[in-house]
Design a protein around this motif. Sequence first.
Motif, PDB file in Angstrom:
ATOM      1  N   ASP A 112      47.561  27.560  42.115  1.00  0.00           N
ATOM      2  CA  ASP A 112      46.156  27.231  42.348  1.00  0.00           C
ATOM      3  C   ASP A 112      45.239  27.859  41.321  1.00  0.00           C
ATOM      4  O   ASP A 112      44.057  28.052  41.555  1.00  0.00           O
ATOM      5  CB  ASP A 112      45.726  27.695  43.744  1.00  0.00           C
ATOM      6  N   GLY A 113      45.765  28.208  40.151  1.00  0.00           N
ATOM      7  CA  GLY A 113      44.927  28.818  39.127  1.00  0.00           C
ATOM      8  C   GLY A 113      45.064  30.329  39.166  1.00  0.00           C
ATOM      9  O   GLY A 113      45.671  30.904  40.055  1.00  0.00           O
ATOM     10  N   PRO A 114      44.487  31.014  38.221  1.00  0.00           N
ATOM     11  CA  PRO A 114      44.632  32.462  38.132  1.00  0.00           C
ATOM     12  C   PRO A 114      43.978  33.164  39.299  1.00  0.00           C
ATOM     13  O   PRO A 114      42.890  32.803  39.720  1.00  0.00           O
ATOM     14  CB  PRO A 114      43.929  32.801  36.804  1.00  0.00           C
ATOM     15  N   ALA A 115      44.684  34.174  39.856  1.00  0.00           N
ATOM     16  CA  ALA A 115      44.156  34.900  41.001  1.00  0.00           C
ATOM     17  C   ALA A 115      43.445  36.184  40.587  1.00  0.00           C
ATOM     18  O   ALA A 115      42.831  36.834  41.412  1.00  0.00           O
ATOM     19  CB  ALA A 115      45.289  35.231  41.979  1.00  0.00           C
ATOM     20  N   ARG A 116      43.527  36.557  39.326  1.00  0.00           N
ATOM     21  CA  ARG A 116      42.922  37.799  38.880  1.00  0.00           C
ATOM     22  C   ARG A 116      41.432  37.630  38.623  1.00  0.00           C
ATOM     23  O   ARG A 116      40.954  36.581  38.215  1.00  0.00           O
ATOM     24  CB  ARG A 116      43.610  38.283  37.603  1.00  0.00           C
ATOM     25  N   THR A 117      40.712  38.711  38.874  1.00  0.00           N
ATOM     26  CA  THR A 117      39.290  38.728  38.560  1.00  0.00           C
ATOM     27  C   THR A 117      39.119  38.723  37.041  1.00  0.00           C
ATOM     28  O   THR A 117      39.788  39.479  36.337  1.00  0.00           O
ATOM     29  CB  THR A 117      38.644  39.991  39.154  1.00  0.00           C
ATOM     30  N   PRO A 118      38.247  37.874  36.507  1.00  0.00           N
ATOM     31  CA  PRO A 118      38.075  37.811  35.043  1.00  0.00           C
ATOM     32  C   PRO A 118      37.666  39.161  34.462  1.00  0.00           C
ATOM     33  O   PRO A 118      36.874  39.900  35.053  1.00  0.00           O
ATOM     34  CB  PRO A 118      36.959  36.772  34.875  1.00  0.00           C
ATOM     35  N   GLU A 119      38.202  39.488  33.301  1.00  0.00           N
ATOM     36  CA  GLU A 119      37.891  40.732  32.608  1.00  0.00           C
ATOM     37  C   GLU A 119      36.897  40.463  31.486  1.00  0.00           C
ATOM     38  O   GLU A 119      36.958  39.437  30.818  1.00  0.00           O
ATOM     39  CB  GLU A 119      39.167  41.362  32.043  1.00  0.00           C
ATOM     40  N   LEU A 241      34.966  44.613  35.091  1.00  0.00           N
ATOM     41  CA  LEU A 241      35.106  43.614  36.149  1.00  0.00           C
ATOM     42  C   LEU A 241      33.783  43.506  36.902  1.00  0.00           C
ATOM     43  O   LEU A 241      33.171  44.523  37.222  1.00  0.00           O
ATOM     44  CB  LEU A 241      36.209  44.009  37.137  1.00  0.00           C
ATOM     45  N   ARG A 242      33.367  42.272  37.180  1.00  0.00           N
ATOM     46  CA  ARG A 242      32.194  42.057  38.030  1.00  0.00           C
ATOM     47  C   ARG A 242      32.677  41.756  39.435  1.00  0.00           C
ATOM     48  O   ARG A 242      33.353  40.758  39.662  1.00  0.00           O
ATOM     49  CB  ARG A 242      31.327  40.908  37.500  1.00  0.00           C
ATOM     50  N   VAL A 243      32.366  42.621  40.378  1.00  0.00           N
ATOM     51  CA  VAL A 243      32.853  42.454  41.744  1.00  0.00           C
ATOM     52  C   VAL A 243      31.677  42.476  42.713  1.00  0.00           C
ATOM     53  O   VAL A 243      30.554  42.862  42.367  1.00  0.00           O
ATOM     54  CB  VAL A 243      33.870  43.553  42.116  1.00  0.00           C
ATOM     55  N   ASP A 244      31.974  42.058  43.937  1.00  0.00           N
ATOM     56  CA  ASP A 244      30.942  41.987  44.970  1.00  0.00           C
ATOM     57  C   ASP A 244      30.751  43.347  45.636  1.00  0.00           C
ATOM     58  O   ASP A 244      31.628  44.217  45.594  1.00  0.00           O
ATOM     59  CB  ASP A 244      31.323  40.958  46.030  1.00  0.00           C
ATOM     60  N   ASN A 315      34.970  40.521  50.833  1.00  0.00           N
ATOM     61  CA  ASN A 315      35.979  39.533  50.458  1.00  0.00           C
ATOM     62  C   ASN A 315      37.134  39.590  51.467  1.00  0.00           C
ATOM     63  O   ASN A 315      37.475  40.675  51.971  1.00  0.00           O
ATOM     64  CB  ASN A 315      36.495  39.733  49.036  1.00  0.00           C
ATOM     65  N   PRO A 316      37.742  38.449  51.775  1.00  0.00           N
ATOM     66  CA  PRO A 316      38.793  38.417  52.803  1.00  0.00           C
ATOM     67  C   PRO A 316      40.083  39.066  52.331  1.00  0.00           C
ATOM     68  O   PRO A 316      40.426  39.036  51.152  1.00  0.00           O
ATOM     69  CB  PRO A 316      39.000  36.909  53.052  1.00  0.00           C
ATOM     70  N   ARG A 328      43.151  42.690  49.238  1.00  0.00           N
ATOM     71  CA  ARG A 328      42.325  41.527  48.909  1.00  0.00           C
ATOM     72  C   ARG A 328      42.729  40.985  47.549  1.00  0.00           C
ATOM     73  O   ARG A 328      42.711  41.720  46.561  1.00  0.00           O
ATOM     74  CB  ARG A 328      40.853  41.926  48.906  1.00  0.00           C
ATOM     75  N   PRO A 329      43.109  39.695  47.483  1.00  0.00           N
ATOM     76  CA  PRO A 329      43.502  39.122  46.196  1.00  0.00           C
ATOM     77  C   PRO A 329      42.365  39.119  45.179  1.00  0.00           C
ATOM     78  O   PRO A 329      42.604  39.271  43.988  1.00  0.00           O
ATOM     79  CB  PRO A 329      43.910  37.686  46.559  1.00  0.00           C
ATOM     80  N   ARG A 330      41.138  38.914  45.647  1.00  0.00           N
ATOM     81  CA  ARG A 330      39.985  38.885  44.753  1.00  0.00           C
ATOM     82  C   ARG A 330      38.868  39.742  45.347  1.00  0.00           C
ATOM     83  O   ARG A 330      38.756  39.902  46.563  1.00  0.00           O
ATOM     84  CB  ARG A 330      39.472  37.453  44.581  1.00  0.00           C
ATOM     85  N   LEU A 331      38.026  40.263  44.464  1.00  0.00           N
ATOM     86  CA  LEU A 331      36.843  41.014  44.892  1.00  0.00           C
ATOM     87  C   LEU A 331      35.565  40.355  44.392  1.00  0.00           C
ATOM     88  O   LEU A 331      34.500  40.951  44.473  1.00  0.00           O
ATOM     89  CB  LEU A 331      36.911  42.457  44.369  1.00  0.00           C
ATOM     90  N   ASP A 332      35.674  39.130  43.884  1.00  0.00           N
ATOM     91  CA  ASP A 332      34.513  38.462  43.317  1.00  0.00           C
ATOM     92  C   ASP A 332      34.319  37.064  43.915  1.00  0.00           C
ATOM     93  O   ASP A 332      33.764  36.184  43.277  1.00  0.00           O
ATOM     94  CB  ASP A 332      34.657  38.360  41.796  1.00  0.00           C
ATOM     95  N   GLY A 333      34.749  36.875  45.162  1.00  0.00           N
ATOM     96  CA  GLY A 333      34.627  35.563  45.797  1.00  0.00           C
ATOM     97  C   GLY A 333      33.260  35.276  46.372  1.00  0.00           C
ATOM     98  O   GLY A 333      32.977  34.149  46.781  1.00  0.00           O
TER      99      GLY A 333
END
Length: 449
Positions: A112-119, A241-244, A315-316, A328-333
Amino acid sequence: MEPTTRGQRWSARGALAAAAAAVLVLGVFAGLRTFALLAVGLAGLAVTAAALWWVLTRRSVGRLLAAVLAVAAPVWIVVAYTRAHLAWVVAVAGALSMFAVGAGRRALVGADGPARTPEHPAPRVRHPVLIMNPRSGGGKVERFGLREKAEALGAQVLLLEGPGDTDVAELARKAASEGADLLGVAGGDGTQALVADVAASLDLPFLVVPAGTRNHFALDLGLDREDPAKALDALTDGVLLRVDLGRAAGHPFVNNVSFGAYAEVVQSPAYRDGKTRTTLELLPDLLVGHRGARLAARAGEADFEAPQALLVSNNPYGTGDIAGLGRRPRLDGGELGVVGVDVASAAQAAGLLRGRRATGLTRVTAREVVVDADRERIPVGVDGEALNLTVPVRCEARPGALRVLVPRERPGTRSPLPRLDWSRIARLALPSARGHARPTAARPAEPGA
């Protein structure tokens, strides 16, 4: 969606082959007894889950008997298989099933595409200031030489020492007013949230050093929790990293906010000194006696009526375990994860084995969550810190509010394993008729083409 790689296809095929082999082993060597084996296994798991529920909701002799039952049920399964001379069949089928699950998840990674937060490129930092708590994590600051390494890298270190509590947020604001162009914390998640909020409000980069006890935020950032000093490598070779960032009634959180049973436990003065003992002592009243406030929550379009516990996360969380509270797989959802727990009986406790379909669990995502109660104030755990807040408590996500500086090389950057979806695995493994259709002969070119 990313194109399917050769490795994904072969992982999917291996998963299907192993799953088929597991069924074949049971069918050939156990025959009609396969159904009896499955019945015994499922019954044993249900009894174990119910016994664990009784461990949480009983005291004294009742709790002891439940603990014995929780151990005896798995032993009974093994004895039943052994007496039927089928233990080796179950072991082989189980090993094949585990291989099938692992290969299936590997096949789905990246589908489903890259799961990592963009750097992003790291900013140039001239005056980093790190706030360190020497007492956090049993003294990790001293044990790993965090102060010495940080100062050797040109950082200013502020230690939280002395009697009484320090206003960490005010300390961070003062450091920024004196020229700090990066704020960091070596401490627990609660302290990190306070400084992260100051950094986000001033648009300063933030550095996390996992020197606390659990370090959930550091885990989801991919940092090495076994060696906190490696996080300081971000000062010389880092990425951004830009996170929520979450807020609950104005209080920042990087991990989660808990309501209900867990929040009540955290409020106990004895919790800090004996977490397990205090939890076991208080849970019977909270889960069965329904002591505490009666909650109600609204998360997007979903309503929660009187949950025993409610967890709102920045983030879920992933779906690899029953409650989905692993990482959590992502922190920027840009959204909050919400998990409601309502387990009032042993039958519902056994029903947790159904995972995401368990009747005692409700999981949704939302940009905003409002929690109300039948009391004016309720206990709330904000990143593990005990607070009493006036209702309604409004939780919200602040997308991309925090810029976190992390080392370029960190152990937790691999993609998390996704939830199994056998229909997708089959589509990855089996070539489609269209994708492998026989090539047709090329038509002659038209004159003048």
